[in-house]
Design a protein around this motif. Sequence first.
Motif, PDB file in Angstrom:
ATOM      1  N   MET A  15       4.748 -17.432 -52.314  1.00 32.70           N
ATOM      2  CA  MET A  15       5.849 -17.085 -53.198  1.00 32.70           C
ATOM      3  C   MET A  15       5.541 -15.909 -54.120  1.00 32.70           C
ATOM      4  O   MET A  15       6.393 -15.493 -54.883  1.00 32.70           O
ATOM      5  CB  MET A  15       6.237 -18.314 -54.035  1.00 32.70           C
ATOM      6  N   ASN A  16       4.336 -15.350 -54.097  1.00 28.97           N
ATOM      7  CA  ASN A  16       4.023 -14.203 -54.935  1.00 28.97           C
ATOM      8  C   ASN A  16       4.773 -12.979 -54.431  1.00 28.97           C
ATOM      9  O   ASN A  16       4.839 -12.733 -53.234  1.00 28.97           O
ATOM     10  CB  ASN A  16       2.521 -13.907 -54.916  1.00 28.97           C
ATOM     11  N   PRO A  17       5.333 -12.198 -55.352  1.00 27.67           N
ATOM     12  CA  PRO A  17       6.002 -10.968 -54.914  1.00 27.67           C
ATOM     13  C   PRO A  17       4.981  -9.967 -54.383  1.00 27.67           C
ATOM     14  O   PRO A  17       3.864  -9.866 -54.889  1.00 27.67           O
ATOM     15  CB  PRO A  17       6.670 -10.438 -56.187  1.00 27.67           C
ATOM     16  N   THR A  18       5.378  -9.256 -53.340  1.00 31.98           N
ATOM     17  CA  THR A  18       4.461  -8.308 -52.711  1.00 31.98           C
ATOM     18  C   THR A  18       4.590  -6.909 -53.290  1.00 31.98           C
ATOM     19  O   THR A  18       3.736  -6.078 -53.039  1.00 31.98           O
ATOM     20  CB  THR A  18       4.742  -8.231 -51.201  1.00 31.98           C
ATOM     21  N   ASN A  30       7.110  -5.020 -52.450  1.00 36.80           N
ATOM     22  CA  ASN A  30       8.061  -4.412 -51.542  1.00 36.80           C
ATOM     23  C   ASN A  30       9.358  -5.228 -51.663  1.00 36.80           C
ATOM     24  O   ASN A  30       9.447  -6.345 -51.156  1.00 36.80           O
ATOM     25  CB  ASN A  30       7.510  -4.448 -50.118  1.00 36.80           C
ATOM     26  N   SER A  31      10.341  -4.677 -52.341  1.00 33.26           N
ATOM     27  CA  SER A  31      11.553  -5.442 -52.642  1.00 33.26           C
ATOM     28  C   SER A  31      12.326  -5.808 -51.379  1.00 33.26           C
ATOM     29  O   SER A  31      12.912  -6.888 -51.300  1.00 33.26           O
ATOM     30  CB  SER A  31      12.444  -4.667 -53.607  1.00 33.26           C
ATOM     31  N   PHE A  78      11.061  -6.433 -48.367  1.00 32.47           N
ATOM     32  CA  PHE A  78      10.365  -7.537 -47.722  1.00 32.47           C
ATOM     33  C   PHE A  78      10.540  -8.826 -48.512  1.00 32.47           C
ATOM     34  O   PHE A  78      10.748  -9.891 -47.932  1.00 32.47           O
ATOM     35  CB  PHE A  78       8.880  -7.223 -47.552  1.00 32.47           C
ATOM     36  N   ASP A  79      10.450  -8.734 -49.847  1.00 34.73           N
ATOM     37  CA  ASP A  79      10.625  -9.932 -50.675  1.00 34.73           C
ATOM     38  C   ASP A  79      12.016 -10.525 -50.489  1.00 34.73           C
ATOM     39  O   ASP A  79      12.168 -11.754 -50.392  1.00 34.73           O
ATOM     40  CB  ASP A  79      10.381  -9.606 -52.153  1.00 34.73           C
ATOM     41  N   ALA A  80      13.041  -9.683 -50.404  1.00 35.00           N
ATOM     42  CA  ALA A  80      14.402 -10.173 -50.186  1.00 35.00           C
ATOM     43  C   ALA A  80      14.527 -10.811 -48.802  1.00 35.00           C
ATOM     44  O   ALA A  80      15.137 -11.884 -48.659  1.00 35.00           O
ATOM     45  CB  ALA A  80      15.400  -9.027 -50.327  1.00 35.00           C
ATOM     46  N   ARG A 125      12.086 -12.163 -47.063  1.00 30.09           N
ATOM     47  CA  ARG A 125      11.322 -13.410 -47.084  1.00 30.09           C
ATOM     48  C   ARG A 125      12.114 -14.510 -47.788  1.00 30.09           C
ATOM     49  O   ARG A 125      12.194 -15.631 -47.283  1.00 30.09           O
ATOM     50  CB  ARG A 125       9.981 -13.182 -47.782  1.00 30.09           C
ATOM     51  N   GLN A 126      12.717 -14.202 -48.912  1.00 28.22           N
ATOM     52  CA  GLN A 126      13.516 -15.202 -49.634  1.00 28.22           C
ATOM     53  C   GLN A 126      14.687 -15.673 -48.774  1.00 28.22           C
ATOM     54  O   GLN A 126      14.985 -16.867 -48.710  1.00 28.22           O
ATOM     55  CB  GLN A 126      14.036 -14.634 -50.951  1.00 28.22           C
TER      56      GLN A 126
END
Length: 142
Positions: free
Chosen positions: A79-82, A84-85, A87-89, A91-92
């Motif tokens: 759950m840690n942000p990487t 890279n917005s 990729f984070d979006a 992944r979520q």
Amino acid sequence: MTPYATAPADSGPTGWFSKSEAWLDSKGKGAWIAAMVLGFVFFWPVGLALLFYMIWSKRMFNKSCSRRRSNHLRRAHVMNPTGNSAFDAYRQDTLRRLEDEQRSFETFLERLRDAKDKAEFDQFMDERAHKAAEERNAPLDA
């Protein structure tokens, strides 16, 4: 200065024991049990000593803390942000979709179990009614 002042803190008679204990703890409860069994096989007092130590230190009856800690750290890392917005979006969104699929699958399994239970109950009631009808229609022998 005494010769003991320059010795490392983990050397000596308790150093190997502490290292062995930490190594067995990192491997989990199964490693403790395997060490105890091997102790009994090769020299029974060692196995007995390990058994008493496991009971005294409550390792015998507790779950392995190292395994729970590693699972918790693994989940926290996911759950840690990487940074890279995009990729984070993604992944979520993927995690949310997988959780929704898991919930829908669990409700499907619950409905399936309920349907199976209902079918078994209906079959039981039909058999019971059939037996009652046979008993009513059976001739009385007196």
